[in-house]
Write a protein that holds these residues in place. Structure first.
Motif, PDB file in Angstrom:
ATOM      1  N   GLU A  51       0.819  -1.214   0.000  1.00 41.94           N
ATOM      2  CA  GLU A  51       0.000   0.000   0.000  1.00 41.94           C
ATOM      3  C   GLU A  51       0.854   1.266   0.000  1.00 41.94           C
ATOM      4  OE1 GLU A  51      -2.558  -0.163   3.324  1.00 41.94           O
ATOM      5  OE2 GLU A  51      -3.655  -1.944   2.661  1.00 41.94           O
ATOM      6  N   LEU A  52       1.824   1.297   0.904  1.00 40.54           N
ATOM      7  CA  LEU A  52       2.627   2.511   1.055  1.00 40.54           C
ATOM      8  C   LEU A  52       3.530   2.752  -0.142  1.00 40.54           C
ATOM      9  CD1 LEU A  52       3.471   2.050   4.826  1.00 40.54           C
ATOM     10  CD2 LEU A  52       2.160   3.947   3.847  1.00 40.54           C
ATOM     11  N   ALA A  53       4.120   1.684  -0.682  1.00 44.23           N
ATOM     12  CA  ALA A  53       4.971   1.853  -1.869  1.00 44.23           C
ATOM     13  C   ALA A  53       4.151   2.359  -3.039  1.00 44.23           C
ATOM     14  CB  ALA A  53       5.644   0.526  -2.220  1.00 44.23           C
ATOM     15  N   ALA A  54       2.910   1.871  -3.159  1.00 39.76           N
ATOM     16  CA  ALA A  54       2.041   2.326  -4.240  1.00 39.76           C
ATOM     17  C   ALA A  54       1.622   3.780  -4.033  1.00 39.76           C
ATOM     18  CB  ALA A  54       0.808   1.426  -4.329  1.00 39.76           C
ATOM     19  N   ALA A 100      -5.761  -6.814 -11.243  1.00 40.69           N
ATOM     20  CA  ALA A 100      -6.800  -5.807 -11.004  1.00 40.69           C
ATOM     21  C   ALA A 100      -7.358  -5.905  -9.586  1.00 40.69           C
ATOM     22  CB  ALA A 100      -7.925  -5.963 -12.026  1.00 40.69           C
ATOM     23  N   GLN A 101      -7.422  -7.111  -9.039  1.00 42.62           N
ATOM     24  CA  GLN A 101      -7.955  -7.310  -7.695  1.00 42.62           C
ATOM     25  C   GLN A 101      -6.966  -6.894  -6.604  1.00 42.62           C
ATOM     26  OE1 GLN A 101      -8.957 -11.458  -7.772  1.00 42.62           O
ATOM     27  NE2 GLN A 101     -10.730 -11.166  -9.105  1.00 42.62           N
ATOM     28  N   HIS A 102      -5.713  -6.759  -6.964  1.00 44.87           N
ATOM     29  CA  HIS A 102      -4.672  -6.383  -5.992  1.00 44.87           C
ATOM     30  C   HIS A 102      -3.881  -5.189  -6.544  1.00 44.87           C
ATOM     31  CE1 HIS A 102      -5.559 -10.665  -5.272  1.00 44.87           C
ATOM     32  NE2 HIS A 102      -5.329 -10.396  -4.004  1.00 44.87           N
ATOM     33  N   PRO A 103      -4.516  -4.033  -6.654  1.00 44.18           N
ATOM     34  CA  PRO A 103      -3.866  -2.891  -7.315  1.00 44.18           C
ATOM     35  C   PRO A 103      -2.595  -2.401  -6.628  1.00 44.18           C
ATOM     36  CG  PRO A 103      -5.895  -2.221  -6.229  1.00 44.18           C
ATOM     37  CD  PRO A 103      -5.885  -3.702  -6.210  1.00 44.18           C
ATOM     38  N   THR A 104      -2.554  -2.448  -5.290  1.00 48.59           N
ATOM     39  CA  THR A 104      -1.345  -1.962  -4.621  1.00 48.59           C
ATOM     40  C   THR A 104      -0.186  -2.929  -4.818  1.00 48.59           C
ATOM     41  OG1 THR A 104      -2.055  -2.953  -2.515  1.00 48.59           O
ATOM     42  CG2 THR A 104      -2.637  -0.654  -2.916  1.00 48.59           C
ATOM     43  N   TYR A 105      -0.454  -4.223  -4.719  1.00 46.94           N
ATOM     44  CA  TYR A 105       0.598  -5.208  -4.983  1.00 46.94           C
ATOM     45  C   TYR A 105       1.050  -5.107  -6.441  1.00 46.94           C
ATOM     46  CZ  TYR A 105       0.711  -7.915  -0.635  1.00 46.94           C
ATOM     47  OH  TYR A 105       0.907  -8.320   0.662  1.00 46.94           O
ATOM     48  N   SER A 106       0.121  -4.872  -7.331  1.00 46.99           N
ATOM     49  CA  SER A 106       0.454  -4.780  -8.750  1.00 46.99           C
ATOM     50  C   SER A 106       1.406  -3.627  -9.008  1.00 46.99           C
ATOM     51  CB  SER A 106      -0.818  -4.604  -9.584  1.00 46.99           C
ATOM     52  OG  SER A 106      -1.658  -5.721  -9.442  1.00 46.99           O
TER      53      SER A 106
END
Length: 247
Positions: free
Chosen positions: A49-52, A127-133
């Motif tokens: 989350e934070l990196a994104a 698409a379901q994990h936008p921050t990880y992506s």
């Protein structure tokens, strides 16, 4: 008349974004392993989350424990530094991506249909994990060498998986042919470029909109014939030819 006090030991605190794994206060009946898994996952989620949100270079360990709702000493129970946390998150997400490529495999389907199934499922996971992506595809290049090396290793794993799948199909279908690792890596590179551009410019949520185009590109590249290496024998020296003629 006495009144019973409400037992709040199993009542979880209100959740905020990224707080899905937060444990309830007090006694919760969870095993030590379950608590450990929850805490570790919360730190990985916080990293994604934070990196994104602010860029990997700007994330601090203080940010991670604050977002995860943990003490700083708890962070060091699991990771020596933030690169190790990012690496764990990359491993976690890579497993999901690799699973999507394997799961829809069916050698009885034609190539286009197999690519279609794999690409659609893969884009759904992104698409379901936008921050990880965003962290896995964009911010990861700002991490340390160990994390980047693992990211490149995932590409090679995917390429080898494509080779294995092509060998499996070609062994059962005479019209199909296997591909080499270099060929597969070229396909993975083309996919990565598309994923990177869309996630960076539009966000991972929009990846499924690009599915049809990506399916055509991947199918075309997999069907392309790699040229064979020409036989380039060194020419005989002119001096040798001349001396032979004189004799």
């Amino acid at each position: 008349m006495s009144t019973k006090r409400r037992d709040t030991s199993l009542v979880a605190r209100p959740q905020r974004r990224g707080d899905a794994e937060r444990l309830p206060r007090g006694r919760h009946g969870l095993t030590r392993e379950e608590v450990s898994t929850s805490q570790r996952t919360r730190l990985m989620d916080a990293m994604a989350e934070l990196a994104a949100e602010k860029g990997y270079a700007n994330v601090t360990i203080g940010d991670l424990v604050a977002r995860g709702g943990l003490a700083k000493r708890t962070f060091y129970d699991y990771f020596p530094d933030k690169d190790a946390c990012a690496l764990a998150g990359a491993e976690h997400f890579a497993e999901k991506i690799l699973a999507t490529i394997i799961r829809p495999h069916d050698r009885e389907l034609d190539l286009y249909s197999r690519v279609q199934a794999s690409v659609n499922r893969m884009l759904e996971v992104f698409a379901q994990h936008p921050t990880y992506s965003r962290t896995f595809l964009v911010e990861i290049w700002a991490t340390g060498p160990k994390v980047i090396a693992r990211r490149l290793d995932v590409d090679r794993q995917i390429a080898r998986l494509l080779v294995a799948l092509s060998q499996d199909v070609s062994a059962h279908r005479p019209e199909a042919r296997a591909i080499e690792e270099a060929h597969a890596l070229a396909v993975v590179g083309a996919v990565n470029e598309t994923l990177y551009r869309v996630v960076f410019l539009e966000g991972a949520e929009n990846l499924p909109r690009h599915a049809d185009k990506l399916i055509r590109v991947v199918s075309g590249l997999l069907m392309a014939q790699m040229p064979t290496t020409p036989d380039r024998r060194p020419p005989r020296s002119r001096r040798g030819q001349d001396s032979g003629a004189k004799k």
